[in-house]
Design a protein around this motif. Structure first.
Motif, PDB file in Angstrom:
ATOM      1  N   ARG A  10       0.794  -1.083  -0.014  1.00 52.88           N
ATOM      2  CA  ARG A  10      -0.164  -0.047  -0.009  1.00 52.88           C
ATOM      3  C   ARG A  10       0.847   1.297   0.088  1.00 52.88           C
ATOM      4  NH1 ARG A  10      -5.310   0.866   0.350  1.00 52.88           N
ATOM      5  NH2 ARG A  10      -5.621  -1.444   1.207  1.00 52.88           N
ATOM      6  N   VAL A  11       0.451   2.093  -0.816  1.00 56.33           N
ATOM      7  CA  VAL A  11       1.280   3.472  -1.031  1.00 56.33           C
ATOM      8  C   VAL A  11       0.457   4.556  -0.813  1.00 56.33           C
ATOM      9  CG1 VAL A  11       2.506   4.997  -2.379  1.00 56.33           C
ATOM     10  CG2 VAL A  11       2.878   2.336  -2.336  1.00 56.33           C
ATOM     11  N   THR A  12       0.559   5.570   0.133  1.00 52.23           N
ATOM     12  CA  THR A  12      -0.206   6.842   0.185  1.00 52.23           C
ATOM     13  C   THR A  12       0.488   7.819  -0.544  1.00 52.23           C
ATOM     14  OG1 THR A  12      -1.121   5.908   2.327  1.00 52.23           O
ATOM     15  CG2 THR A  12      -1.345   8.395   1.901  1.00 52.23           C
ATOM     16  N   ALA A  13      -0.451   8.757  -1.239  1.00 50.31           N
ATOM     17  CA  ALA A  13       0.246  10.051  -1.809  1.00 50.31           C
ATOM     18  C   ALA A  13      -0.868  11.042  -1.643  1.00 50.31           C
ATOM     19  CB  ALA A  13       0.341   9.531  -3.574  1.00 50.31           C
ATOM     20  N   THR A  14      -0.298  12.288  -1.806  1.00 55.66           N
ATOM     21  CA  THR A  14      -1.090  13.654  -1.652  1.00 55.66           C
ATOM     22  C   THR A  14      -1.319  14.048  -3.150  1.00 55.66           C
ATOM     23  OG1 THR A  14      -0.450  13.701   0.727  1.00 55.66           O
ATOM     24  CG2 THR A  14      -1.590  15.675  -0.355  1.00 55.66           C
ATOM     25  N   LEU A  15      -2.384  14.304  -3.433  1.00 58.84           N
ATOM     26  CA  LEU A  15      -2.827  14.945  -4.640  1.00 58.84           C
ATOM     27  C   LEU A  15      -3.486  16.340  -4.476  1.00 58.84           C
ATOM     28  CD1 LEU A  15      -4.335  12.036  -6.613  1.00 58.84           C
ATOM     29  CD2 LEU A  15      -2.029  12.637  -6.781  1.00 58.84           C
ATOM     30  N   THR A  16      -3.283  17.205  -5.294  1.00 59.91           N
ATOM     31  CA  THR A  16      -3.902  18.463  -5.376  1.00 59.91           C
ATOM     32  C   THR A  16      -5.587  18.030  -5.462  1.00 59.91           C
ATOM     33  OG1 THR A  16      -4.136  18.674  -7.628  1.00 59.91           O
ATOM     34  CG2 THR A  16      -2.111  19.742  -6.342  1.00 59.91           C
ATOM     35  N   ARG A  17      -6.368  18.880  -4.977  1.00 57.63           N
ATOM     36  CA  ARG A  17      -7.796  18.619  -5.082  1.00 57.63           C
ATOM     37  C   ARG A  17      -8.268  18.450  -6.649  1.00 57.63           C
ATOM     38  NH1 ARG A  17      -8.703  22.079  -0.566  1.00 57.63           N
ATOM     39  NH2 ARG A  17      -9.386  20.983   1.062  1.00 57.63           N
ATOM     40  N   GLN A  18      -7.521  19.315  -7.607  1.00 63.58           N
ATOM     41  CA  GLN A  18      -7.875  19.399  -9.172  1.00 63.58           C
ATOM     42  C   GLN A  18      -7.382  18.262  -9.599  1.00 63.58           C
ATOM     43  OE1 GLN A  18      -9.925  21.535 -10.766  1.00 63.58           O
ATOM     44  NE2 GLN A  18      -9.377  19.806 -12.262  1.00 63.58           N
ATOM     45  N   GLN A  19      -6.335  17.612  -8.990  1.00 65.85           N
ATOM     46  CA  GLN A  19      -5.743  16.224  -9.667  1.00 65.85           C
ATOM     47  C   GLN A  19      -6.588  15.224  -9.284  1.00 65.85           C
ATOM     48  OE1 GLN A  19      -1.793  16.394  -7.585  1.00 65.85           O
ATOM     49  NE2 GLN A  19      -0.778  16.941  -9.727  1.00 65.85           N
ATOM     50  N   HIS A  20      -7.133  15.211  -8.148  1.00 70.41           N
ATOM     51  CA  HIS A  20      -8.104  14.198  -7.790  1.00 70.41           C
ATOM     52  C   HIS A  20      -9.511  14.119  -8.443  1.00 70.41           C
ATOM     53  CE1 HIS A  20     -11.026  11.995  -4.610  1.00 70.41           C
ATOM     54  NE2 HIS A  20      -9.947  11.407  -4.861  1.00 70.41           N
ATOM     55  N   VAL A  21     -10.036  15.549  -8.560  1.00 66.87           N
ATOM     56  CA  VAL A  21     -11.314  15.452  -9.405  1.00 66.87           C
ATOM     57  C   VAL A  21     -10.839  15.254 -10.862  1.00 66.87           C
ATOM     58  CG1 VAL A  21     -12.722  17.168 -10.405  1.00 66.87           C
ATOM     59  CG2 VAL A  21     -12.223  17.484  -8.045  1.00 66.87           C
ATOM     60  N   THR A  22      -9.837  15.564 -11.443  1.00 68.87           N
ATOM     61  CA  THR A  22      -9.735  15.035 -12.901  1.00 68.87           C
ATOM     62  C   THR A  22      -9.556  13.446 -13.029  1.00 68.87           C
ATOM     63  OG1 THR A  22      -8.462  17.072 -13.344  1.00 68.87           O
ATOM     64  CG2 THR A  22      -7.922  15.327 -14.734  1.00 68.87           C
ATOM     65  N   LEU A  23      -8.892  12.935 -11.871  1.00 68.91           N
ATOM     66  CA  LEU A  23      -8.649  11.436 -12.048  1.00 68.91           C
ATOM     67  C   LEU A  23      -9.894  10.895 -11.679  1.00 68.91           C
ATOM     68  CD1 LEU A  23      -5.455  10.562  -9.755  1.00 68.91           C
ATOM     69  CD2 LEU A  23      -5.724  10.491 -12.268  1.00 68.91           C
ATOM     70  N   GLU A  24     -11.221  11.251 -10.700  1.00 71.60           N
ATOM     71  CA  GLU A  24     -12.236  10.812 -10.590  1.00 71.60           C
ATOM     72  C   GLU A  24     -13.223  10.949 -11.991  1.00 71.60           C
ATOM     73  OE1 GLU A  24     -13.508  13.246  -6.980  1.00 71.60           O
ATOM     74  OE2 GLU A  24     -13.251  11.237  -6.018  1.00 71.60           O
ATOM     75  N   GLN A  25     -12.992  11.863 -12.600  1.00 68.82           N
ATOM     76  CA  GLN A  25     -13.547  12.031 -13.882  1.00 68.82           C
ATOM     77  C   GLN A  25     -13.305  11.276 -14.900  1.00 68.82           C
ATOM     78  OE1 GLN A  25     -12.856  16.179 -14.711  1.00 68.82           O
ATOM     79  NE2 GLN A  25     -14.914  17.103 -13.382  1.00 68.82           N
ATOM     80  N   MET A  26     -11.881  11.031 -15.065  1.00 71.80           N
ATOM     81  CA  MET A  26     -11.212  10.058 -16.018  1.00 71.80           C
ATOM     82  C   MET A  26     -11.821   8.661 -15.625  1.00 71.80           C
ATOM     83  SD  MET A  26      -7.560  11.414 -16.412  1.00 71.80           S
ATOM     84  CE  MET A  26      -6.967  10.397 -17.232  1.00 71.80           C
ATOM     85  N   ALA A  27     -11.823   8.311 -14.363  1.00 68.00           N
ATOM     86  CA  ALA A  27     -12.178   6.976 -14.028  1.00 68.00           C
ATOM     87  C   ALA A  27     -13.569   6.629 -14.246  1.00 68.00           C
ATOM     88  CB  ALA A  27     -12.025   6.857 -12.492  1.00 68.00           C
ATOM     89  N   LYS A  28     -14.344   7.763 -14.077  1.00 76.24           N
ATOM     90  CA  LYS A  28     -15.929   7.572 -14.180  1.00 76.24           C
ATOM     91  C   LYS A  28     -16.208   7.405 -15.860  1.00 76.24           C
ATOM     92  CE  LYS A  28     -20.540   9.574 -13.138  1.00 76.24           C
ATOM     93  NZ  LYS A  28     -21.438  10.734 -12.540  1.00 76.24           N
ATOM     94  N   LYS A  29     -15.514   8.282 -16.635  1.00 81.04           N
ATOM     95  CA  LYS A  29     -15.682   8.261 -17.972  1.00 81.04           C
ATOM     96  C   LYS A  29     -15.464   6.772 -18.653  1.00 81.04           C
ATOM     97  CE  LYS A  29     -14.209  10.615 -22.060  1.00 81.04           C
ATOM     98  NZ  LYS A  29     -13.106  11.488 -22.612  1.00 81.04           N
ATOM     99  N   ASN A  30     -14.423   6.400 -18.098  1.00 85.40           N
ATOM    100  CA  ASN A  30     -13.719   4.990 -18.622  1.00 85.40           C
ATOM    101  C   ASN A  30     -14.296   3.816 -17.950  1.00 85.40           C
ATOM    102  OD1 ASN A  30     -12.286   6.092 -21.079  1.00 85.40           O
ATOM    103  ND2 ASN A  30     -11.615   7.310 -19.490  1.00 85.40           N
ATOM    104  N   GLY A  31     -14.915   3.844 -16.805  1.00 84.28           N
ATOM    105  CA  GLY A  31     -15.570   2.610 -16.479  1.00 84.28           C
ATOM    106  C   GLY A  31     -14.546   1.957 -15.262  1.00 84.28           C
ATOM    107  N   VAL A  32     -13.479   2.724 -14.812  1.00 84.81           N
ATOM    108  CA  VAL A  32     -12.519   2.164 -14.085  1.00 84.81           C
ATOM    109  C   VAL A  32     -12.524   2.875 -12.504  1.00 84.81           C
ATOM    110  CG1 VAL A  32     -10.993   1.149 -16.138  1.00 84.81           C
ATOM    111  CG2 VAL A  32     -10.717   3.657 -15.054  1.00 84.81           C
ATOM    112  N   SER A  33     -11.445   2.344 -11.754  1.00 84.41           N
ATOM    113  CA  SER A  33     -11.512   3.193 -10.397  1.00 84.41           C
ATOM    114  C   SER A  33     -10.338   4.130 -10.588  1.00 84.41           C
ATOM    115  CB  SER A  33     -11.373   2.061  -9.486  1.00 84.41           C
ATOM    116  OG  SER A  33     -10.016   1.206  -9.617  1.00 84.41           O
TER     117      SER A  33
END
Length: 61
Positions: A10-33
């Motif tokens: 397990r690895v923990t990383a801190t992202l900016t809020r915008q990075q996290h939002v962008t990753l969530e959008q990408m994940a949702k759009k492509n059906g992945v986590s």
């Protein structure tokens, strides 16, 4: 990596809020986590650093 956690770390990383939002959008759009996106990105970075081919993320169409 197995779902039982064997052969995993397990690895923990801190992202900016915008990075996290962008990753969530990408994940949702492509059906992945988001976790899948991060694992795949790390896999690609390691592959690139070792001089290997860069493979597509294999998003669904």
């Amino acid at each position: 990596m197995g779902k039982d956690g064997k052969n995993a770390a397990r690895v923990t990383a801190t992202l900016t809020r915008q990075q996290h939002v962008t990753l969530e959008q990408m994940a949702k759009k492509n059906g992945v986590s988001v976790a899948w996106l991060v694992r795949k990105s790390v896999e690609m970075l390691i592959e690139q650093a070792q001089g290997g081919p860069l493979l597509p993320l294999e998003f669904r169409s």
